[in-house]
Design a protein around this motif. Structure first.
Motif, mmCIF file in Angstrom:
data_model
loop_
_atom_site.group_PDB
_atom_site.id
_atom_site.type_symbol
_atom_site.label_atom_id
_atom_site.label_comp_id
_atom_site.label_asym_id
_atom_site.label_seq_id
_atom_site.Cartn_x
_atom_site.Cartn_y
_atom_site.Cartn_z
ATOM 1 N N GLN A 28 0.827 -1.211 0.000
ATOM 2 C CA GLN A 28 0.000 0.000 0.000
ATOM 3 C C GLN A 28 0.862 1.262 0.000
ATOM 4 O OE1 GLN A 28 -3.661 -0.004 2.571
ATOM 5 N NE2 GLN A 28 -2.883 -2.036 3.168
ATOM 6 N N ILE A 29 1.953 1.232 0.739
ATOM 7 C CA ILE A 29 2.858 2.389 0.774
ATOM 8 C C ILE A 29 3.509 2.597 -0.589
ATOM 9 C CG2 ILE A 29 4.977 3.310 1.796
ATOM 10 C CD1 ILE A 29 4.161 1.761 4.380
ATOM 11 N N LEU A 30 3.957 1.509 -1.195
ATOM 12 C CA LEU A 30 4.571 1.613 -2.522
ATOM 13 C C LEU A 30 3.561 2.082 -3.565
ATOM 14 C CD1 LEU A 30 6.831 -1.579 -2.585
ATOM 15 C CD2 LEU A 30 7.466 0.774 -2.012
ATOM 16 N N PHE A 140 4.150 11.412 -0.387
ATOM 17 C CA PHE A 140 2.998 10.510 -0.475
ATOM 18 C C PHE A 140 3.271 9.227 0.299
ATOM 19 C CE2 PHE A 140 1.112 13.428 -3.219
ATOM 20 C CZ PHE A 140 -0.093 12.973 -3.726
ATOM 21 N N GLY A 141 4.506 8.731 0.217
ATOM 22 C CA GLY A 141 4.864 7.523 0.960
ATOM 23 C C GLY A 141 4.805 7.733 2.453
ATOM 24 N N LEU A 142 5.266 8.880 2.920
ATOM 25 C CA LEU A 142 5.226 9.197 4.352
ATOM 26 C C LEU A 142 3.792 9.259 4.852
ATOM 27 C CD1 LEU A 142 7.975 11.971 4.523
ATOM 28 C CD2 LEU A 142 8.125 9.685 5.534
ATOM 29 N N LEU A 143 2.924 9.874 4.069
ATOM 30 C CA LEU A 143 1.523 10.003 4.480
ATOM 31 C C LEU A 143 0.832 8.642 4.490
ATOM 32 C CD1 LEU A 143 -0.808 11.750 5.339
ATOM 33 C CD2 LEU A 143 -1.258 12.275 2.941
ATOM 34 N N ALA A 144 1.099 7.821 3.477
ATOM 35 C CA ALA A 144 0.506 6.486 3.435
ATOM 36 C C ALA A 144 0.965 5.657 4.621
ATOM 37 C CB ALA A 144 0.881 5.789 2.125
#
Length: 210
Positions: A28-30, A140-144
């Motif tokens: 999901q992060i990726l 975006f990765g940090l927020l996910a």
């Protein structure tokens, strides 16, 4: 969590406990990184997802001995294109048109105008532009990660040239820009998370122009 709760929950983790992130969560992060916006949608970078212990042990000394490199579950290395070549630009628009079932000529005007603009810029300017796109994807990765309650740390402060050589980035016409550690914090030793969050108040940070 709500978006606000996720933002207030996250912090730049300083110490990890070594626990591995669940496969569905790292995916999901990726996916969030993959779906991040970029200039002209070209995604002028690659992301190296590193779990290999031996490789991370080699990475740590050239990353200012930052302990997150070896403690975290995953290390993401963002590497930007070193240049917007005609081949790279043409390849992207060919792929884009195929995905959208458009004729190859559908984006010719935009593509040629973009190439003309890029041809006026230096190779260093190309890399600067591409490197900025990696920071959008990083965000975006940090927020996910925060939304999933996965701890994360954006990492700079490393020897870019040494990292490039370690990962054979010159051979791929890439240059490293920023890293992200992902995992679960060590609750006992992660001193940073115990401190109050410091952010400037709205009236100092935002300037309204009406």
């Amino acid at each position: 969590m709500s978006l606000k709760e996720a933002l207030h929950w996250r912090s730049a983790t300083k110490s990890y406990n070594g626990k591995t992130i669940e496969k569905d969560k790292i995916e999901q992060i990726l996916e969030a990184v993959r779906m991040a916006p970029s200039s002209s949608g070209m995604q002028p970078f690659k992301v190296f997802v590193i779990t290999n212990k031996e490789l991370r042990e080699k990475l740590q000394p050239i990353a200012c001995q930052q302990q997150q490199i070896v403690q975290a579950s995953h290390i993401l290395v963002f590497a930007a294109w070193d240049e917007y070549t005609t081949e790279r630009v043409d390849s992207f628009f060919e792929f884009s048109n195929q995905v959208r079932n458009l004729p190859s000529s559908a984006t010719d005007d935009y593509r040629l105008n973009l190439l003309e603009m890029l041809n006026k810029k230096t190779k260093d300017e190309h890399f600067t532009n591409a490197s900025l796109q990696t920071y959008i994807a990083l965000g975006f990765g940090l927020l996910a990660a925060a939304d999933l309650k996965i701890d994360a740390t954006p990492l700079e402060g490393f020897d870019n040239k040494a990292v490039d050589e370690l990962l054979n980035l010159p051979g791929q016409n890439l240059k490293s820009t920023v890293m992200m550690a992902l995992g679960y914090k060590d609750e006992e030793t992660d001193w940073w998370s115990k401190l109050d969050r410091v952010r400037r108040p709205n009236e100092e940070l935002f300037v309204e122009i009406k």
